[in-house]
Write a protein that holds these residues in place. Sequence first.
Motif, PDB file in Angstrom:
ATOM      1  N   PRO A   1     -28.024  -0.844 -43.520  1.00 31.30           N
ATOM      2  CA  PRO A   1     -28.804  -1.367 -44.650  1.00 31.30           C
ATOM      3  C   PRO A   1     -28.881  -2.896 -44.696  1.00 31.30           C
ATOM      4  O   PRO A   1     -29.911  -3.440 -45.102  1.00 31.30           O
ATOM      5  CB  PRO A   1     -28.048  -0.824 -45.875  1.00 31.30           C
ATOM      6  CG  PRO A   1     -27.304   0.364 -45.371  1.00 31.30           C
ATOM      7  CD  PRO A   1     -26.920   0.023 -43.964  1.00 31.30           C
ATOM      8  N   ALA A   2     -27.804  -3.569 -44.297  1.00 27.37           N
ATOM      9  CA  ALA A   2     -27.802  -5.030 -44.416  1.00 27.37           C
ATOM     10  C   ALA A   2     -28.758  -5.684 -43.436  1.00 27.37           C
ATOM     11  O   ALA A   2     -29.221  -6.805 -43.666  1.00 27.37           O
ATOM     12  CB  ALA A   2     -26.389  -5.564 -44.213  1.00 27.37           C
ATOM     13  N   THR A   3     -29.068  -4.985 -42.320  1.00 26.07           N
ATOM     14  CA  THR A   3     -29.949  -5.572 -41.307  1.00 26.07           C
ATOM     15  C   THR A   3     -31.206  -4.752 -41.073  1.00 26.07           C
ATOM     16  O   THR A   3     -32.121  -5.191 -40.384  1.00 26.07           O
ATOM     17  CB  THR A   3     -29.191  -5.706 -39.972  1.00 26.07           C
ATOM     18  OG1 THR A   3     -28.775  -4.395 -39.547  1.00 26.07           O
ATOM     19  CG2 THR A   3     -27.971  -6.605 -40.130  1.00 26.07           C
ATOM     20  N   MET A   4     -31.237  -3.532 -41.615  1.00 23.61           N
ATOM     21  CA  MET A   4     -32.361  -2.602 -41.456  1.00 23.61           C
ATOM     22  C   MET A   4     -32.607  -2.265 -39.984  1.00 23.61           C
ATOM     23  O   MET A   4     -33.743  -2.098 -39.543  1.00 23.61           O
ATOM     24  CB  MET A   4     -33.626  -3.170 -42.103  1.00 23.61           C
ATOM     25  CG  MET A   4     -33.549  -3.221 -43.624  1.00 23.61           C
ATOM     26  SD  MET A   4     -33.357  -1.570 -44.361  1.00 23.61           S
ATOM     27  CE  MET A   4     -34.982  -0.897 -44.094  1.00 23.61           C
ATOM     28  N   THR A   5     -31.544  -2.154 -39.223  1.00 27.85           N
ATOM     29  CA  THR A   5     -31.632  -1.762 -37.826  1.00 27.85           C
ATOM     30  C   THR A   5     -30.990  -0.393 -37.638  1.00 27.85           C
ATOM     31  O   THR A   5     -30.080  -0.015 -38.382  1.00 27.85           O
ATOM     32  CB  THR A   5     -30.921  -2.775 -36.911  1.00 27.85           C
ATOM     33  OG1 THR A   5     -29.558  -2.900 -37.340  1.00 27.85           O
ATOM     34  CG2 THR A   5     -31.602  -4.132 -36.981  1.00 27.85           C
ATOM     35  N   LYS A   6     -31.448   0.356 -36.635  1.00 32.91           N
ATOM     36  CA  LYS A   6     -30.834   1.645 -36.325  1.00 32.91           C
ATOM     37  C   LYS A   6     -29.424   1.406 -35.800  1.00 32.91           C
ATOM     38  O   LYS A   6     -29.161   0.410 -35.122  1.00 32.91           O
ATOM     39  CB  LYS A   6     -31.656   2.390 -35.276  1.00 32.91           C
ATOM     40  CG  LYS A   6     -33.051   2.777 -35.740  1.00 32.91           C
ATOM     41  CD  LYS A   6     -33.814   3.488 -34.633  1.00 32.91           C
ATOM     42  CE  LYS A   6     -35.230   3.820 -35.068  1.00 32.91           C
ATOM     43  NZ  LYS A   6     -35.996   4.516 -34.002  1.00 32.91           N
ATOM     44  N   ARG A   7     -28.553   2.331 -36.108  1.00 29.27           N
ATOM     45  CA  ARG A   7     -27.168   2.176 -35.644  1.00 29.27           C
ATOM     46  C   ARG A   7     -26.714   3.404 -34.881  1.00 29.27           C
ATOM     47  O   ARG A   7     -27.124   4.523 -35.162  1.00 29.27           O
ATOM     48  CB  ARG A   7     -26.227   1.894 -36.814  1.00 29.27           C
ATOM     49  CG  ARG A   7     -26.188   2.937 -37.904  1.00 29.27           C
ATOM     50  CD  ARG A   7     -25.281   2.501 -39.053  1.00 29.27           C
ATOM     51  NE  ARG A   7     -25.370   3.395 -40.187  1.00 29.27           N
ATOM     52  CZ  ARG A   7     -24.624   4.469 -40.355  1.00 29.27           C
ATOM     53  NH1 ARG A   7     -23.708   4.774 -39.441  1.00 29.27           N
ATOM     54  NH2 ARG A   7     -24.759   5.243 -41.413  1.00 29.27           N
ATOM     55  N   HIS A   8     -25.831   3.151 -33.915  1.00 31.61           N
ATOM     56  CA  HIS A   8     -25.287   4.209 -33.080  1.00 31.61           C
ATOM     57  C   HIS A   8     -23.814   4.425 -33.379  1.00 31.61           C
ATOM     58  O   HIS A   8     -23.133   5.135 -32.633  1.00 31.61           O
ATOM     59  CB  HIS A   8     -25.446   3.850 -31.597  1.00 31.61           C
ATOM     60  CG  HIS A   8     -26.761   3.239 -31.254  1.00 31.61           C
ATOM     61  ND1 HIS A   8     -26.892   2.141 -30.430  1.00 31.61           N
ATOM     62  CD2 HIS A   8     -28.018   3.569 -31.665  1.00 31.61           C
ATOM     63  CE1 HIS A   8     -28.164   1.815 -30.318  1.00 31.61           C
ATOM     64  NE2 HIS A   8     -28.871   2.664 -31.062  1.00 31.61           N
ATOM     65  N   ALA A   9     -23.335   3.796 -34.441  1.00 34.10           N
ATOM     66  CA  ALA A   9     -21.897   3.843 -34.717  1.00 34.10           C
ATOM     67  C   ALA A   9     -21.651   3.576 -36.192  1.00 34.10           C
ATOM     68  O   ALA A   9     -22.540   3.134 -36.929  1.00 34.10           O
ATOM     69  CB  ALA A   9     -21.164   2.812 -33.865  1.00 34.10           C
ATOM     70  N   GLN A  10     -20.425   3.831 -36.586  1.00 31.33           N
ATOM     71  CA  GLN A  10     -19.927   3.447 -37.912  1.00 31.33           C
ATOM     72  C   GLN A  10     -18.495   2.981 -37.712  1.00 31.33           C
ATOM     73  O   GLN A  10     -17.672   3.702 -37.153  1.00 31.33           O
ATOM     74  CB  GLN A  10     -19.966   4.626 -38.868  1.00 31.33           C
ATOM     75  CG  GLN A  10     -19.438   4.330 -40.266  1.00 31.33           C
ATOM     76  CD  GLN A  10     -20.365   3.439 -41.060  1.00 31.33           C
ATOM     77  OE1 GLN A  10     -20.254   2.222 -40.957  1.00 31.33           O
ATOM     78  NE2 GLN A  10     -21.268   4.025 -41.832  1.00 31.33           N
ATOM     79  N   ASP A  11     -18.225   1.769 -38.139  1.00 31.94           N
ATOM     80  CA  ASP A  11     -16.893   1.195 -37.936  1.00 31.94           C
ATOM     81  C   ASP A  11     -16.441   0.558 -39.239  1.00 31.94           C
ATOM     82  O   ASP A  11     -17.065  -0.384 -39.723  1.00 31.94           O
ATOM     83  CB  ASP A  11     -16.926   0.145 -36.821  1.00 31.94           C
ATOM     84  CG  ASP A  11     -15.537  -0.386 -36.482  1.00 31.94           C
ATOM     85  OD1 ASP A  11     -14.547   0.297 -36.816  1.00 31.94           O
ATOM     86  OD2 ASP A  11     -15.441  -1.474 -35.884  1.00 31.94           O
ATOM     87  N   VAL A  12     -15.376   1.099 -39.821  1.00 33.93           N
ATOM     88  CA  VAL A  12     -14.852   0.590 -41.083  1.00 33.93           C
ATOM     89  C   VAL A  12     -13.467   0.014 -40.838  1.00 33.93           C
ATOM     90  O   VAL A  12     -12.618   0.653 -40.202  1.00 33.93           O
ATOM     91  CB  VAL A  12     -14.760   1.712 -42.143  1.00 33.93           C
ATOM     92  CG1 VAL A  12     -14.035   1.218 -43.388  1.00 33.93           C
ATOM     93  CG2 VAL A  12     -16.144   2.210 -42.507  1.00 33.93           C
ATOM     94  N   SER A  13     -13.242  -1.196 -41.307  1.00 33.40           N
ATOM     95  CA  SER A  13     -11.907  -1.787 -41.213  1.00 33.40           C
ATOM     96  C   SER A  13     -11.599  -2.501 -42.517  1.00 33.40           C
ATOM     97  O   SER A  13     -12.498  -3.012 -43.195  1.00 33.40           O
ATOM     98  CB  SER A  13     -11.816  -2.774 -40.046  1.00 33.40           C
ATOM     99  OG  SER A  13     -12.753  -3.822 -40.193  1.00 33.40           O
ATOM    100  N   ALA A  14     -10.341  -2.511 -42.895  1.00 34.56           N
ATOM    101  CA  ALA A  14      -9.938  -3.120 -44.160  1.00 34.56           C
ATOM    102  C   ALA A  14      -8.434  -3.354 -44.132  1.00 34.56           C
ATOM    103  O   ALA A  14      -7.722  -2.877 -43.241  1.00 34.56           O
ATOM    104  CB  ALA A  14     -10.306  -2.221 -45.337  1.00 34.56           C
ATOM    105  N   GLY A  15      -7.960  -4.099 -45.117  1.00 37.62           N
ATOM    106  CA  GLY A  15      -6.529  -4.351 -45.213  1.00 37.62           C
ATOM    107  C   GLY A  15      -6.201  -5.104 -46.481  1.00 37.62           C
ATOM    108  O   GLY A  15      -7.073  -5.673 -47.143  1.00 37.62           O
ATOM    109  N   GLY A  16      -4.935  -5.106 -46.827  1.00 34.10           N
ATOM    110  CA  GLY A  16      -4.487  -5.827 -48.015  1.00 34.10           C
ATOM    111  C   GLY A  16      -2.973  -5.833 -48.101  1.00 34.10           C
ATOM    112  O   GLY A  16      -2.285  -5.110 -47.366  1.00 34.10           O
TER     113      GLY A  16
END
Length: 722
Positions: A435-450
């Motif tokens: 959504p942020a770039t309106m490009t097709k994607r071949h992946a999903q990568d979530v990273s986070a920390g705290g």
Amino acid sequence: MRRLPFRLPRSARWALTSTVMLAAPQALAASSCPQPELTECSNVEYRASACGQEYDGYCQGLMETEWKVRYESAPTRTAIIPKSLGGGVATVAVQDRPVVTSTFEGSDETVVGQIQRGQVLARKGYKNLTEVEKAYAEQRKGWDDNETLARSCQEYVHEKHYDYSRFEQEAGQFGDDYRALFTAAYGSEGIAERTLFSKDGEKLPPLWDGDTRVEKNAYFRFEPGEYPKGTQAYTFSTEAALKANNPEGRKWVAPTDGWHLSMSEALSETPDDVLNDSQQRQEKFTALLGRRDAVYLQWQRASEALKARDFDTAELDAQTAERLYALDKAIEVSLVRADKEGCLTTEKTTACDWSPRRYKAMVDAVMVPRREADLGVCLTLTGNDFGAESFVRNADRLKIEGLDQGDYTRSPQMLQHYLRTFATWLAQQPEPVQPATMTKRHAQDVSAGGYAGSNDFGGGYSLRAGWEVTTPGTAFTGNWCDTNASVSSELTLYANVFSPVRTELAHLEGRAFTEPSAVRVQVGARLLGYSIFTYDHSQPTRFTFVQSTPFVDQDAVSASTTFMVWFIPVTVKGGLSAEVGIRTTLGGAVTRDCTQNLIALDLIGNVGPYAIANGFADVGIGVPGLRVGVRGELVILDFNLPLEGNVGIALSNASHPTNPNTLFLSLGLNLDMTMKSLGGKLSLFGELLFLKAEFPIVSWTGVGTSQRLFSDQYYLPLAQLY
């Protein structure tokens, strides 16, 4: 003079103390040891020395006199006393321990992170802030100063729930004093019995909808659960289980502000410590039920995936039944205890039915999910990009019906409209889009920390999970045969005890991916840096790997430090107990026919790393006459990160209505996160003569959250990804 081997009446003991204090200088005038000061009398090494033994009676009197002075000048409360000091309930003096060192960072993907970072500012009175805290305080000030503009998803959520968000932050000043929070909620700047508004003046939904009914107390949430078919189920045989499995108790009341107030008045004769202690046990019971539900749900999903591929589920069924049996047994033990405490009656109000702590928990149960949903949608659809060229500030570039205002960051209501409209449009798209770039994607990568805590106790996490479909080379040339896929999830936890130094508590990871002629599965677990489980295997034919064994360490991290019990130093040992594990059902199959540029791929990816870390404290031997004990519970972190679903590529049949003989990608993956962060209290109690006092070691108000980090459900021709 030696201490008497029996306990004198209070009046006699004070008289004896006064006599010793007056007579000691004359009686010991010929002594070779100088008369000690209070500091020496409070030192365990001095008291064990020859001079300390000689002045034992004098020192004891000096300490008891000073202890009485401190006791009479300190605030008091009614508290539950540690069993080592006799247990029960008593009036204690309280020596407050201000928060000095604190570390609250990251967790930007959760509302919990925002709550903790805001409340620690108020807890410290906005003074003596760390550089990170100063920056966050300045950021919050900027949010309040820029009218209704939003320049991040976190600011959007703050402004959409403005009245509540401001109250919640200032409530941080109360620490774990839930009664003070409850009183403030009904005050002039509170949240009870009033309408709350967003920053742009929109009415917020009420806390209580008047229809949703809740249980009389948490024990009435119990219902016997199911087991995999053909396995041995636990049999609940006690009267306590029968009482708790009560539909009436399960749907007892539709809470309102008035109900909470009436319950507070009905239980006004019961000390808050007793009420809150019962609630804390109920929260542990609720967590136990939640763990049981999660185990069964994960089994259902994994079993369905395996059976759909004609895999045998016997191993998975047996492992699941074993875990469910152990959990059910623990549940019944808790119910029996609750019955002994009188919690399982519907005939009257009991101390199990309400507490100031329950009030906060019920408010959190409403407000955290509301804001978590808003934050999650915003982060997904904007990537938290609110820059001058971002779509959220130039929505007309999207050419989406209903988004023609240009900049939608000017108010919470405008941004909410943008997110709803954009989400509806995205749901209608046939392929994954970033959504942020309106490009097709071949992946999903979530990273986070705290990280959250102080130099006494703290804990943090880092996570990464996702999926990927790849083809070789920098640009796709139509060589479908070389397509590969992967799914992975990993979680690392850190902790510190009586030190600012962070230790890796656990690292858990699971991954499944295709190779040219095989499916490979990798699973690993480390505890305190040591490998406790490793699996790395490739299989050219279809296979599955099932693993769900927990690993427990009752003393994972330990350290000691000295605390002052007013003027007396006491050595305190702190530590962590941990249970970590990774529930996995990984595997699949892959076949390739590169002469015809065809591939059949099926990848099962159920990976669920989880970890629970609790803090504890014990005390060493203090000076003679001082009785000490520790009471309380501290959750450092309780984390669950299940990634569940599958990735498949298969050729459609010749009769497909729109795309016959076409390679289709089937994608169905969800990543969820359940987390309860730093919360609870550990206190050191001391008793000299008949006077008891409490000295908090650490106390934080924990907040829990559950959220879906992503959900990708697609079935489309593989070519549409490129």
